[in-house]
Design a protein around this motif. Sequence first.
Motif, short mmCIF file in Angstrom:
data_model
loop_
_atom_site.label_atom_id
_atom_site.label_comp_id
_atom_site.label_asym_id
_atom_site.label_seq_id
_atom_site.Cartn_x
_atom_site.Cartn_y
_atom_site.Cartn_z
N ARG A 80 0.87 -1.53 0.21
CA ARG A 80 -0.51 0.45 -0.11
C ARG A 80 1.24 0.83 0.17
O ARG A 80 0.61 1.65 -0.90
CB ARG A 80 -1.09 0.14 1.29
N ALA A 83 2.94 1.33 -3.10
CA ALA A 83 1.47 2.06 -4.31
C ALA A 83 1.34 3.55 -4.22
O ALA A 83 1.85 3.88 -5.49
CB ALA A 83 0.33 0.79 -4.20
N ARG A 84 1.30 3.70 -3.07
CA ARG A 84 0.95 5.66 -2.94
C ARG A 84 2.21 6.13 -3.18
O ARG A 84 1.93 7.24 -3.81
CB ARG A 84 0.73 6.19 -1.37
N GLN A 86 4.27 5.82 -6.38
CA GLN A 86 4.39 5.82 -7.87
C GLN A 86 2.77 5.78 -7.84
O GLN A 86 3.70 6.62 -9.31
CB GLN A 86 4.42 3.74 -7.32
N VAL A 87 1.88 5.89 -7.57
CA VAL A 87 0.23 7.16 -7.42
C VAL A 87 1.26 8.67 -7.67
O VAL A 87 1.03 8.90 -9.02
CB VAL A 87 -0.16 6.59 -7.06
N MET A 113 -1.83 -0.94 -5.89
CA MET A 113 -1.85 -0.13 -6.79
C MET A 113 -3.85 0.02 -7.12
O MET A 113 -4.64 0.44 -7.28
CB MET A 113 -1.42 0.38 -7.68
N ASP A 116 -6.52 0.37 -4.62
CA ASP A 116 -6.67 1.21 -3.74
C ASP A 116 -6.76 2.36 -4.14
O ASP A 116 -7.07 3.76 -4.26
CB ASP A 116 -5.58 1.25 -2.79
N HIS A 117 -6.63 2.29 -5.94
CA HIS A 117 -6.22 3.52 -6.70
C HIS A 117 -7.25 2.61 -8.38
O HIS A 117 -6.54 3.39 -9.03
CB HIS A 117 -4.84 4.28 -6.76
#
Length: 290
Positions: A80, A83-84, A86-87, A113, A116-117
């Motif tokens: 999590r 991923a945050r 890279q977003v 990712m 979550d996104h």
Amino acid sequence: MPGFAMHRRAVNGVTINYAVAGEGPGLLLLHGHPQTHVAWRKVAPDFVAAGYQVVAADLRGYGDSDKPESGPPHATYSKRAMARDQVALMAELGHRRFSVIGHDRGGRVAHRMALDHPGAVDRMVVVDIAPTATMYERTDKAFATRYFWWFFLIQPDGLPERMIGADPAYFLRRHIDGQVRTPGAVSDEVFAEYLRCYGDPRTIHAICEDYRAAAGIDLEHDAADADRKITAPLLALWGRKGVVGELYDVLQTWREKAREVEGEALNCGHAVQEEVPEAFSRRVLEFLGR
């Protein structure tokens, strides 16, 4: 990475190292363990030539990205958190929505990712993995023997850090040689670059924390999302000569996690994009271009 510019950017409380080239829709490339963004050197130019702005990033803890301190419950290296990072990086580069290709650990980051996104991920490619929870749930002697590091790296109190730190070159060489089935796919020069990063004790600790998170907090996040499916179209590619394809029905494992899945095995081992780059680029671009 010929033709790529190197940058570092602060996002989500860490500084991420990345290579970027091209113009057009965003395409994020996420490497696995024990590699860095250099793992994409053979295929990234193909994606640029096809009209994408390609961003090949080092995950937090890997390569030349920041390596924050971490301990139980290892949330600092949860997928999590990764991923945050890279977003946020892609948003800083002007890509609120993009496609992502993740190999190995990078594929696990891409999985989280996409959950979550979902608004950020257009299409996703996972390379030579089955879902983390699935692999742990179906652990048997064959998997534990072939993927022993899943159980070694999660040991507490600095045990794996100390043991790997005694001879990181030996551990890295055994790891790469044990997974790559195409002679010469990883040159001495590239191995030396991987070792430059892997020899840093902070990297070794971060890698252990990544795997500790996967065996703990990541499974908690996966359990909480057990009834959700990835909405982005998903392509799964894996090595016909590798462990994942031998032990799992790869497409079925991902159909349990995503709504729209396709994929196939390519004639190689674990490092698909390094072993059969032409076949890899061709199949990925066909999928992305629809």
